[in-house]
Scaffold this active site. Structure first.
Site, short mmCIF file in Angstrom:
data_model
loop_
_atom_site.label_atom_id
_atom_site.label_comp_id
_atom_site.label_asym_id
_atom_site.label_seq_id
_atom_site.Cartn_x
_atom_site.Cartn_y
_atom_site.Cartn_z
N ASP A 199 -19.80 55.75 -23.03
CA ASP A 199 -18.34 55.87 -23.05
C ASP A 199 -17.76 54.83 -24.01
O ASP A 199 -17.93 53.63 -23.79
CB ASP A 199 -17.86 55.62 -21.61
CG ASP A 199 -16.36 55.77 -21.48
OD1 ASP A 199 -15.67 55.88 -22.51
OD2 ASP A 199 -15.89 55.77 -20.34
N CYS A 218 -17.30 65.44 -21.03
CA CYS A 218 -17.36 63.99 -20.79
C CYS A 218 -16.37 63.66 -19.68
O CYS A 218 -16.05 64.53 -18.87
CB CYS A 218 -17.10 63.21 -22.09
SG CYS A 218 -15.48 63.49 -22.84
N ARG A 263 -15.71 61.52 -26.41
CA ARG A 263 -17.04 62.06 -26.71
C ARG A 263 -17.09 63.57 -26.85
O ARG A 263 -17.62 64.10 -27.83
CB ARG A 263 -18.03 61.60 -25.63
CG ARG A 263 -18.30 60.10 -25.66
CD ARG A 263 -18.99 59.63 -24.41
NE ARG A 263 -18.10 59.70 -23.24
CZ ARG A 263 -18.45 59.43 -22.01
NH1 ARG A 263 -19.71 59.07 -21.75
NH2 ARG A 263 -17.57 59.49 -21.01
P1 4NP Z 1 -14.37 60.19 -22.92
O1 4NP Z 1 -13.77 58.69 -22.88
O2 4NP Z 1 -14.89 60.48 -21.52
O3 4NP Z 1 -15.44 60.11 -23.93
O4 4NP Z 1 -13.20 61.08 -23.30
C1 4NP Z 1 -12.84 58.24 -21.93
C2 4NP Z 1 -11.53 58.59 -22.03
C3 4NP Z 1 -10.61 58.13 -21.10
C4 4NP Z 1 -11.03 57.31 -20.07
C5 4NP Z 1 -12.36 56.99 -19.96
C6 4NP Z 1 -13.27 57.45 -20.88
N1 4NP Z 1 -10.09 56.82 -19.13
O5 4NP Z 1 -10.50 56.04 -18.27
O6 4NP Z 1 -8.90 57.17 -19.20
#
Ligand code: 4NP
Length: 159
Positions: A126, A9, A15
């Site tokens: 997300d 992800c 995710r």
């Molecule tokens: P992930 O979610 O891609 O599902 O781990 C996120 C985690 C951090 C961020 C964005 C999405 N961020 O912008 O820091």
């Protein structure tokens, strides 16, 4: 033959660690731990070394999943190490695809939602800026997709 799966992800704190934890539990439950190896990574390295987001750990724990992974950024060696690279959305797909060193590596990339059988979705959204419902929706999609992915892999890991 051993199969290695990498879930990807953006931050590798919501995710993909959840996908890793869900898949790991399914694999253990079926006694396939020596046949299927799972890991996760992010296309953004800003959370490298961090545990999974506490909101995701809480939501996953309520469904019986213990998320223990630490965030890391995907590296080019991952295309050698893993048989399948399963991405959560189009942005991840494009970023990972751009990193692929050759056609065989690019062919390892697939979308998580392609394995969903109960839900209709073209990406795993997300949840980072969402409320609790966002995390539950992600877990619903991931449970569905992990079951479908394991079924898809069954033939590859048989004796
Ligand atoms: P992930 O979610 O891609 O599902 O781990 C996120 C985690 C951090 C961020 C964005 C999405 N961020 O912008 O820091």
């Amino acid at each position: 033959m051993k199969q290695r799966v990498l879930f990807v992800c953006l931050g590798n704190i919501c995710r993909s660690p959840a996908a890793e934890g869900i898949m790991q539990k399914l694999v253990e439950g079926e006694g396939l731990s020596d046949r299927i190896e799972v890991d996760s990574a992010g296309t953004y390295g800003g959370h490298a070394g961090d545990a999974a987001d506490p909101r995701m750990r809480r939501a996953a724990a309520a469904r019986g999943y213990d998320l223990t992974s630490r965030s890391r950024k995907i590296v080019s060696d991952d295309f050698d190490r893993f048989d399948r690279i399963v991405v959560m959305d189009d942005t991840n797909y494009e970023r990972v695809h751009r990193m692929a060193p050759d056609i065989a590596s690019a062919e390892k990339i697939c979308r998580m939602t392609d394995f969903c059988r109960r839900h209709r979705a073209d990406h795993v959204p997300d949840p980072y800026y969402e409320g609790a419902d966002g995390f539950e929706r992600v877990l619903d999609l991931l449970e569905d997709a992990c079951a479908g992915l394991l079924d898809d892999m069954r033939g590859l890991v048989r004796d």
